[in-house]
Motif scaffolding. Structure first.
Motif, PDB file in Angstrom:
ATOM      1  N   PRO A  83      15.442   7.095 -55.059  1.00 23.76           N
ATOM      2  CA  PRO A  83      14.071   6.556 -54.983  1.00 23.76           C
ATOM      3  C   PRO A  83      13.416   6.381 -56.353  1.00 23.76           C
ATOM      4  CG  PRO A  83      14.400   8.340 -53.407  1.00 23.76           C
ATOM      5  CD  PRO A  83      15.594   8.330 -54.298  1.00 23.76           C
ATOM      6  N   ASP A  84      13.706   7.308 -57.263  1.00 24.75           N
ATOM      7  CA  ASP A  84      13.111   7.219 -58.599  1.00 24.75           C
ATOM      8  C   ASP A  84      14.140   6.727 -59.611  1.00 24.75           C
ATOM      9  OD1 ASP A  84      14.691   9.437 -58.411  1.00 24.75           O
ATOM     10  OD2 ASP A  84      13.385  10.735 -59.591  1.00 24.75           O
ATOM     11  N   ARG A  85      14.844   5.659 -59.246  1.00 24.29           N
ATOM     12  CA  ARG A  85      15.908   5.129 -60.104  1.00 24.29           C
ATOM     13  C   ARG A  85      15.360   4.740 -61.473  1.00 24.29           C
ATOM     14  NH1 ARG A  85      15.389  -0.272 -60.634  1.00 24.29           N
ATOM     15  NH2 ARG A  85      14.301  -1.442 -58.994  1.00 24.29           N
ATOM     16  N   PRO A  86      16.217   4.756 -62.484  1.00 28.10           N
ATOM     17  CA  PRO A  86      15.772   4.358 -63.824  1.00 28.10           C
ATOM     18  C   PRO A  86      15.401   2.888 -63.868  1.00 28.10           C
ATOM     19  CG  PRO A  86      18.156   4.611 -63.773  1.00 28.10           C
ATOM     20  CD  PRO A  86      17.648   5.136 -62.464  1.00 28.10           C
ATOM     21  N   THR A  87      14.469   2.562 -64.751  1.00 29.99           N
ATOM     22  CA  THR A  87      14.101   1.157 -64.945  1.00 29.99           C
ATOM     23  C   THR A  87      14.818   0.556 -66.139  1.00 29.99           C
ATOM     24  OG1 THR A  87      12.222   1.754 -66.353  1.00 29.99           O
ATOM     25  CG2 THR A  87      11.815   1.582 -63.976  1.00 29.99           C
ATOM     26  N   ALA A  88      15.490   1.410 -66.919  1.00 30.65           N
ATOM     27  CA  ALA A  88      16.217   0.928 -68.093  1.00 30.65           C
ATOM     28  C   ALA A  88      17.421   1.812 -68.343  1.00 30.65           C
ATOM     29  CB  ALA A  88      15.314   0.908 -69.324  1.00 30.65           C
ATOM     30  N   LEU A  89      18.487   1.198 -68.860  1.00 34.34           N
ATOM     31  CA  LEU A  89      19.707   1.930 -69.191  1.00 34.34           C
ATOM     32  C   LEU A  89      20.110   1.630 -70.626  1.00 34.34           C
ATOM     33  CD1 LEU A  89      19.900   1.215 -65.974  1.00 34.34           C
ATOM     34  CD2 LEU A  89      22.211   2.099 -66.212  1.00 34.34           C
ATOM     35  N   LEU A  90      20.631   2.657 -71.273  1.00 34.93           N
ATOM     36  CA  LEU A  90      21.150   2.555 -72.638  1.00 34.93           C
ATOM     37  C   LEU A  90      22.635   2.876 -72.550  1.00 34.93           C
ATOM     38  CD1 LEU A  90      20.181   2.066 -75.542  1.00 34.93           C
ATOM     39  CD2 LEU A  90      19.625   4.495 -75.687  1.00 34.93           C
ATOM     40  N   VAL A  91      23.504   1.867 -72.755  1.00 32.44           N
ATOM     41  CA  VAL A  91      24.907   1.975 -72.358  1.00 32.44           C
ATOM     42  C   VAL A  91      25.846   1.714 -73.529  1.00 32.44           C
ATOM     43  CG1 VAL A  91      26.658   1.147 -70.747  1.00 32.44           C
ATOM     44  CG2 VAL A  91      24.257   1.148 -70.077  1.00 32.44           C
ATOM     45  N   GLN A  92      26.878   2.565 -73.683  1.00 32.75           N
ATOM     46  CA  GLN A  92      27.852   2.395 -74.754  1.00 32.75           C
ATOM     47  C   GLN A  92      29.020   1.536 -74.297  1.00 32.75           C
ATOM     48  OE1 GLN A  92      29.542   6.413 -75.327  1.00 32.75           O
ATOM     49  NE2 GLN A  92      31.450   5.607 -74.538  1.00 32.75           N
ATOM     50  N   GLY A  93      29.707   0.931 -75.279  1.00 36.22           N
ATOM     51  CA  GLY A  93      31.044   0.404 -75.109  1.00 36.22           C
ATOM     52  C   GLY A  93      31.227  -0.731 -74.125  1.00 36.22           C
ATOM     53  N   SER A  94      32.297  -1.480 -74.296  1.00 38.63           N
ATOM     54  CA  SER A  94      32.548  -2.648 -73.460  1.00 38.63           C
ATOM     55  C   SER A  94      33.042  -2.274 -72.066  1.00 38.63           C
ATOM     56  CB  SER A  94      33.554  -3.578 -74.144  1.00 38.63           C
ATOM     57  OG  SER A  94      34.754  -2.894 -74.426  1.00 38.63           O
ATOM     58  N   VAL A  95      33.939  -1.295 -71.954  1.00 37.76           N
ATOM     59  CA  VAL A  95      34.463  -0.907 -70.638  1.00 37.76           C
ATOM     60  C   VAL A  95      33.380  -0.232 -69.814  1.00 37.76           C
ATOM     61  CG1 VAL A  95      36.145   0.516 -69.422  1.00 37.76           C
ATOM     62  CG2 VAL A  95      36.823  -0.704 -71.495  1.00 37.76           C
ATOM     63  N   VAL A  96      32.658   0.695 -70.423  1.00 36.47           N
ATOM     64  CA  VAL A  96      31.559   1.362 -69.732  1.00 36.47           C
ATOM     65  C   VAL A  96      30.488   0.349 -69.353  1.00 36.47           C
ATOM     66  CG1 VAL A  96      29.752   3.113 -69.933  1.00 36.47           C
ATOM     67  CG2 VAL A  96      32.016   3.550 -70.903  1.00 36.47           C
ATOM     68  N   LEU A  97      30.162  -0.542 -70.257  1.00 46.99           N
ATOM     69  CA  LEU A  97      29.152  -1.568 -69.983  1.00 46.99           C
ATOM     70  C   LEU A  97      29.564  -2.443 -68.807  1.00 46.99           C
ATOM     71  CD1 LEU A  97      26.581  -3.120 -70.765  1.00 46.99           C
ATOM     72  CD2 LEU A  97      27.961  -4.424 -72.403  1.00 46.99           C
ATOM     73  N   SER A  98      30.827  -2.800 -68.735  1.00 47.43           N
ATOM     74  CA  SER A  98      31.305  -3.624 -67.633  1.00 47.43           C
ATOM     75  C   SER A  98      31.114  -2.919 -66.297  1.00 47.43           C
ATOM     76  CB  SER A  98      32.780  -3.960 -67.842  1.00 47.43           C
ATOM     77  OG  SER A  98      33.292  -4.687 -66.747  1.00 47.43           O
ATOM     78  N   SER A  99      31.441  -1.636 -66.228  1.00 48.94           N
ATOM     79  CA  SER A  99      31.296  -0.904 -64.968  1.00 48.94           C
ATOM     80  C   SER A  99      29.827  -0.740 -64.597  1.00 48.94           C
ATOM     81  CB  SER A  99      31.989   0.457 -65.053  1.00 48.94           C
ATOM     82  OG  SER A  99      31.377   1.308 -66.005  1.00 48.94           O
ATOM     83  N   VAL A 100      28.947  -0.593 -65.599  1.00 48.65           N
ATOM     84  CA  VAL A 100      27.509  -0.497 -65.331  1.00 48.65           C
ATOM     85  C   VAL A 100      26.983  -1.815 -64.767  1.00 48.65           C
ATOM     86  CG1 VAL A 100      25.247  -0.292 -66.441  1.00 48.65           C
ATOM     87  CG2 VAL A 100      27.047   1.341 -66.986  1.00 48.65           C
ATOM     88  N   LEU A 101      27.373  -2.921 -65.366  1.00 44.48           N
ATOM     89  CA  LEU A 101      26.931  -4.227 -64.876  1.00 44.48           C
ATOM     90  C   LEU A 101      27.408  -4.471 -63.446  1.00 44.48           C
ATOM     91  CD1 LEU A 101      27.531  -6.333 -68.106  1.00 44.48           C
ATOM     92  CD2 LEU A 101      25.314  -5.908 -67.024  1.00 44.48           C
ATOM     93  N   ASN A 102      28.630  -4.039 -63.140  1.00 48.51           N
ATOM     94  CA  ASN A 102      29.154  -4.191 -61.785  1.00 48.51           C
ATOM     95  C   ASN A 102      28.370  -3.330 -60.802  1.00 48.51           C
ATOM     96  OD1 ASN A 102      31.134  -6.019 -62.513  1.00 48.51           O
ATOM     97  ND2 ASN A 102      32.691  -4.444 -62.854  1.00 48.51           N
ATOM     98  N   ALA A 103      27.983  -2.127 -61.228  1.00 46.93           N
ATOM     99  CA  ALA A 103      27.204  -1.234 -60.364  1.00 46.93           C
ATOM    100  C   ALA A 103      25.827  -1.819 -60.087  1.00 46.93           C
ATOM    101  CB  ALA A 103      27.089   0.143 -61.002  1.00 46.93           C
TER     102      ALA A 103
END
Length: 352
Positions: free
Chosen positions: A254-274
């Motif tokens: 319910p109180d999900r983040p409004t912004a993310l600070l994300v490292q790296g290309s592989v991690v970033l890809s999985s975050v974008l997919n999520a």
């Protein structure tokens, strides 16, 4: 009557006459129409030889089938013409690009660049440093996954050639370049806070090396300075682990983040997919900043705001410093700093 000694000399001359003549650098010089010294410098890619002369000498060597004796050349010059790179992880695009650029620059100077990746494993790093020393490399560039291990530090202390350390806090006398992680993370948090964000989620590894330690400490400090609570963090198991499930779960709260600070290309890809899987959009629903720039961040729709390392400055400094040491610079160890620059591409929504 021929004495035994004379027979020996005669047999020796006869043997020479039927044995193929060994091609020497003198033969190459004669065919190329240059001095022996010029031919030697051209074959060793020494500075000061004109490109056309180098081409003529190399063609003469090929025509004659000349093969320089690498072992003898190294013994004479006390140089192997080899430079080694030890990086913790070649899935990190920073290290891959750094190696490719250094390899190209040093090839122009007549060096061959070797590379090994340790996957953060200490035994591989120890073995690599020992092998580099045994092979007589002229210099090494390292960014290991174990910056505090006593055995590794002792090997570096005893290493017989120049060492260049990339972004590690290691207690050994060596040239190094350090990245300004703390300043960049603080700038990213301040950018998001200025846009009205209060629930900011960091997604970067808790590595026991300089990048991981500084990023987490800087994030916590920046949040505290803004009077904000530090959330429960999502930390990839390795620098290139997927965090799809973890981020998906956080975005469903319910109180999900409004912004993310994300490292790296592989991690970033999985975050974008999520984010996409949760039915959310960047930047309308979730703002995003990548720690480290990449083609993925640039080419994504929409493009991702990123902390971009000044890579060209990094490459030039490493290359020049290492070559300077190989060529005899015996000055004190140098430490330089490379900054990140916040490249705003519009993936952060203004909540104010």
């Amino acid at each position: 009557m021929i004495r035994e000694g004379s027979r020996g000399r005669t047999d020796g001359r006869r043997k020479t006459s039927v044995t193929a003549k060994k091609i020497t650098i003198k033969d190459v010089a004669r065919k190329a129409g240059v001095s022996v010294g010029t031919a030697s410098r051209a074959m060793n890619a020494a500075p000061g030889v004109m490109a056309r002369t180098k081409e003529i000498v190399e063609q003469a060597a090929r025509d004659l089938g000349y093969r320089p004796n690498a072992a003898a050349r190294a013994l004479r010059s006390r140089s192997s013409r080899l430079i080694g790179c030890l990086f913790s992880d070649l899935e990190n695009p920073l290290y891959t690009r750094l190696f490719n650029a250094l390899q190209d620059k040093w090839a122009e100077e007549g060096f061959v660049t070797l590379i090994t990746a340790s996957s953060e494993k200490l035994d591989r790093e120890v073995r690599a440093i020992r092998t580099f020393a045994e092979r007589g490399l002229d210099a090494i560039v390292i960014a290991p996954g174990n910056q505090d291990d006593p055995e590794l530090l002792k090997l570096l202390e005893d290493f017989p050639a120049p060492i260049f350390i990339v972004d590690r806090d290691m207690e050994t006398e060596a040239d190094r370049v350090l990245f300004d992680h703390a300043e960049s993370i603080q700038e990213a948090v301040q950018h998001l806070v200025h846009l009205g964000h209060r629930r900011i989620l960091p997604v970067f590894s808790q590595l026991a090396t300089r990048p991981g330690l500084l990023r987490h400490a800087a994030f916590d400090a920046a949040m505290a300075a803004a009077g904000l609570e530090v959330p429960e963090k999502v930390m990839p198991v390795t620098p290139n682990s997927s965090v799809f499930a973890e981020v998906k779960a956080v975005l469903a709260s319910p109180d999900r983040p409004t912004a993310l600070l994300v490292q790296g290309s592989v991690v970033l890809s999985s975050v974008l997919n999520a984010i996409a899987n949760a039915g959310l959009r960047v930047p309308e629903d979730v703002s995003l900043i990548a720690v480290g720039d990449s083609p993925m961040a640039e080419e994504h729709v929409p493009p991702i705001t990123a902390l971009r390392l000044e890579r060209e400055i990094l490459i030039d400094r490493v290359s020049a410093q290492v070559l300077g040491r190989i060529r005899g610079d015996r000055g004190p160890a140098q430490t330089s700093h490379i900054r990140y620059r916040l490249v705003d591409r519009g993936s952060c929504f203004d909540l104010r």
